[in-house]
Design a protein around this motif. Structure first.
Motif, PDB file in Angstrom:
ATOM      1  N   MET A  67       5.307  -9.675   4.474  1.00 53.57           N
ATOM      2  CA  MET A  67       4.613  -8.387   4.341  1.00 53.57           C
ATOM      3  C   MET A  67       5.371  -7.469   3.388  1.00 53.57           C
ATOM      4  O   MET A  67       4.763  -6.795   2.554  1.00 53.57           O
ATOM      5  CB  MET A  67       4.445  -7.719   5.712  1.00 53.57           C
ATOM      6  CG  MET A  67       3.379  -8.359   6.572  1.00 53.57           C
ATOM      7  SD  MET A  67       2.951  -7.416   8.059  1.00 53.57           S
ATOM      8  CE  MET A  67       4.491  -7.394   8.936  1.00 53.57           C
ATOM      9  N   ASP A  68       6.716  -7.446   3.508  1.00 46.15           N
ATOM     10  CA  ASP A  68       7.519  -6.617   2.610  1.00 46.15           C
ATOM     11  C   ASP A  68       7.360  -7.066   1.160  1.00 46.15           C
ATOM     12  O   ASP A  68       7.244  -6.240   0.249  1.00 46.15           O
ATOM     13  CB  ASP A  68       9.001  -6.657   3.000  1.00 46.15           C
ATOM     14  CG  ASP A  68       9.288  -5.926   4.304  1.00 46.15           C
ATOM     15  OD1 ASP A  68       8.419  -5.130   4.739  1.00 46.15           O
ATOM     16  OD2 ASP A  68      10.366  -6.146   4.884  1.00 46.15           O
ATOM     17  N   LEU A  69       7.338  -8.367   0.934  1.00 48.31           N
ATOM     18  CA  LEU A  69       7.153  -8.883  -0.427  1.00 48.31           C
ATOM     19  C   LEU A  69       5.766  -8.528  -0.965  1.00 48.31           C
ATOM     20  O   LEU A  69       5.622  -8.186  -2.140  1.00 48.31           O
ATOM     21  CB  LEU A  69       7.354 -10.397  -0.459  1.00 48.31           C
ATOM     22  CG  LEU A  69       8.801 -10.880  -0.393  1.00 48.31           C
ATOM     23  CD1 LEU A  69       8.845 -12.405  -0.335  1.00 48.31           C
ATOM     24  CD2 LEU A  69       9.603 -10.375  -1.564  1.00 48.31           C
ATOM     25  N   ASN A  70       4.753  -8.598  -0.104  1.00 51.38           N
ATOM     26  CA  ASN A  70       3.401  -8.215  -0.535  1.00 51.38           C
ATOM     27  C   ASN A  70       3.353  -6.736  -0.909  1.00 51.38           C
ATOM     28  O   ASN A  70       2.743  -6.366  -1.917  1.00 51.38           O
ATOM     29  CB  ASN A  70       2.380  -8.524   0.560  1.00 51.38           C
ATOM     30  CG  ASN A  70       2.080  -9.998   0.673  1.00 51.38           C
ATOM     31  OD1 ASN A  70       2.286 -10.759  -0.262  1.00 51.38           O
ATOM     32  ND2 ASN A  70       1.607 -10.415   1.829  1.00 51.38           N
ATOM     33  N   GLU A  74       2.531  -5.215  -4.601  1.00 51.90           N
ATOM     34  CA  GLU A  74       1.511  -4.194  -4.856  1.00 51.90           C
ATOM     35  C   GLU A  74       2.107  -2.996  -5.595  1.00 51.90           C
ATOM     36  O   GLU A  74       1.483  -2.448  -6.506  1.00 51.90           O
ATOM     37  CB  GLU A  74       0.880  -3.748  -3.538  1.00 51.90           C
ATOM     38  CG  GLU A  74      -0.017  -4.795  -2.903  1.00 51.90           C
ATOM     39  CD  GLU A  74      -0.498  -4.409  -1.518  1.00 51.90           C
ATOM     40  OE1 GLU A  74      -0.274  -3.249  -1.091  1.00 51.90           O
ATOM     41  OE2 GLU A  74      -1.114  -5.274  -0.865  1.00 51.90           O
ATOM     42  N   ALA A  75       3.321  -2.594  -5.200  1.00 49.51           N
ATOM     43  CA  ALA A  75       3.972  -1.456  -5.860  1.00 49.51           C
ATOM     44  C   ALA A  75       4.286  -1.783  -7.320  1.00 49.51           C
ATOM     45  O   ALA A  75       4.084  -0.953  -8.217  1.00 49.51           O
ATOM     46  CB  ALA A  75       5.251  -1.075  -5.113  1.00 49.51           C
ATOM     47  N   VAL A  76       4.766  -3.005  -7.572  1.00 51.36           N
ATOM     48  CA  VAL A  76       5.066  -3.417  -8.947  1.00 51.36           C
ATOM     49  C   VAL A  76       3.783  -3.469  -9.768  1.00 51.36           C
ATOM     50  O   VAL A  76       3.752  -3.016 -10.922  1.00 51.36           O
ATOM     51  CB  VAL A  76       5.803  -4.781  -8.966  1.00 51.36           C
ATOM     52  CG1 VAL A  76       5.854  -5.359 -10.358  1.00 51.36           C
ATOM     53  CG2 VAL A  76       7.207  -4.622  -8.399  1.00 51.36           C
ATOM     54  N   ASP A  77       2.707  -3.996  -9.182  1.00 55.97           N
ATOM     55  CA  ASP A  77       1.424  -4.040  -9.885  1.00 55.97           C
ATOM     56  C   ASP A  77       0.941  -2.635 -10.223  1.00 55.97           C
ATOM     57  O   ASP A  77       0.444  -2.384 -11.320  1.00 55.97           O
ATOM     58  CB  ASP A  77       0.365  -4.767  -9.049  1.00 55.97           C
ATOM     59  CG  ASP A  77       0.591  -6.276  -9.009  1.00 55.97           C
ATOM     60  OD1 ASP A  77       1.373  -6.776  -9.844  1.00 55.97           O
ATOM     61  OD2 ASP A  77      -0.010  -6.931  -8.133  1.00 55.97           O
ATOM     62  N   ALA A  78       1.099  -1.706  -9.258  1.00 56.05           N
ATOM     63  CA  ALA A  78       0.686  -0.329  -9.495  1.00 56.05           C
ATOM     64  C   ALA A  78       1.506   0.298 -10.628  1.00 56.05           C
ATOM     65  O   ALA A  78       0.955   0.991 -11.494  1.00 56.05           O
ATOM     66  CB  ALA A  78       0.823   0.498  -8.224  1.00 56.05           C
ATOM     67  N   TYR A  82       0.195   1.587 -14.216  1.00 59.29           N
ATOM     68  CA  TYR A  82       0.490   2.953 -14.650  1.00 59.29           C
ATOM     69  C   TYR A  82       1.075   2.949 -16.059  1.00 59.29           C
ATOM     70  O   TYR A  82       0.632   3.688 -16.934  1.00 59.29           O
ATOM     71  CB  TYR A  82       1.458   3.614 -13.673  1.00 59.29           C
ATOM     72  CG  TYR A  82       1.959   4.954 -14.139  1.00 59.29           C
ATOM     73  CD1 TYR A  82       1.168   6.096 -14.014  1.00 59.29           C
ATOM     74  CD2 TYR A  82       3.227   5.083 -14.722  1.00 59.29           C
ATOM     75  CE1 TYR A  82       1.624   7.325 -14.455  1.00 59.29           C
ATOM     76  CE2 TYR A  82       3.686   6.307 -15.160  1.00 59.29           C
ATOM     77  CZ  TYR A  82       2.882   7.424 -15.032  1.00 59.29           C
ATOM     78  OH  TYR A  82       3.336   8.630 -15.467  1.00 59.29           O
ATOM     79  N   PHE A  83       2.068   2.086 -16.277  1.00 58.49           N
ATOM     80  CA  PHE A  83       2.709   2.056 -17.592  1.00 58.49           C
ATOM     81  C   PHE A  83       1.802   1.423 -18.642  1.00 58.49           C
ATOM     82  O   PHE A  83       1.902   1.749 -19.815  1.00 58.49           O
ATOM     83  CB  PHE A  83       4.061   1.348 -17.526  1.00 58.49           C
ATOM     84  CG  PHE A  83       5.130   2.209 -16.912  1.00 58.49           C
ATOM     85  CD1 PHE A  83       5.595   3.331 -17.559  1.00 58.49           C
ATOM     86  CD2 PHE A  83       5.642   1.904 -15.662  1.00 58.49           C
ATOM     87  CE1 PHE A  83       6.565   4.136 -17.003  1.00 58.49           C
ATOM     88  CE2 PHE A  83       6.618   2.707 -15.086  1.00 58.49           C
ATOM     89  CZ  PHE A  83       7.079   3.821 -15.755  1.00 58.49           C
ATOM     90  N   GLU A  84       0.926   0.533 -18.217  1.00 58.31           N
ATOM     91  CA  GLU A  84      -0.028  -0.056 -19.152  1.00 58.31           C
ATOM     92  C   GLU A  84      -1.011   1.020 -19.620  1.00 58.31           C
ATOM     93  O   GLU A  84      -1.332   1.110 -20.799  1.00 58.31           O
ATOM     94  CB  GLU A  84      -0.767  -1.207 -18.475  1.00 58.31           C
ATOM     95  CG  GLU A  84      -1.566  -2.052 -19.441  1.00 58.31           C
ATOM     96  CD  GLU A  84      -2.162  -3.256 -18.726  1.00 58.31           C
ATOM     97  OE1 GLU A  84      -3.100  -3.066 -17.936  1.00 58.31           O
ATOM     98  OE2 GLU A  84      -1.665  -4.363 -18.972  1.00 58.31           O
TER      99      GLU A  84
END
Length: 138
Positions: A67-70, A74-78, A82-84
């Motif tokens: 769950m922590d990895l998921n 999600e945070a990295v994807d967000a 954002y930077f994209e």
């Protein structure tokens, strides 16, 4: 009937039967053997139960870790999105500021000429004087 029940039953039957004096040593050896077998079965049962508990704890920890990895993914994807989006905004003209010296108090201040409407006056942040930006040497 499981192995433990069978061993107990055999031990009970051996202890109940009457044997001649010459066979008493054999009877005692069989009872001792069955007793040792029962002790080993009980020991293995305890070890297996302890291992099952450890496996349950490990499974629970792995689930929490998953769950922590998921959440991290999600945070990295967000952040990536954002930077994209921010990278796509590079086509937008960057903010450009100019400096101006107030003719009244000589305070130097910055302003963005792109934000000024036509015929709009600047106001000195120090003395409040209205200044025509087109009429002065910047």
């Amino acid at each position: 009937m499981n192995l433990e029940e069978k061993a107990r039953r055999m031990q009970m039957l051996l202890s109940e039967i009457s044997v001649p004096e010459t066979c008493k040593d054999v009877k005692k050896a069989w009872i001792d053997l069955l007793d040792a077998l029962l002790n080993e079965i009980e020991s293995l049962h305890v070890k297996i139960k302890n291992q099952d508990e450890k496996i349950e704890k490990l499974t629970s920890l792995c689930s929490e870790f998953d769950m922590d990895l998921n959440n991290l993914e999600e945070a990295v994807d967000a952040l990536y999105e954002y930077f994209e989006e921010d990278a796509d905004a590079e086509d937008v003209e960057p903010d450009y500021y100019e400096s101006m010296s107030c003719p009244g108090c000589e305070q130097v201040f910055m302003f963005n000429p792109m934000l000024l409407d036509e015929n709009e006056f600047l106001i000195c942040p120090n003395c409040g004087l209205s200044i025509d930006p087109d009429g002065l040497n910047k």
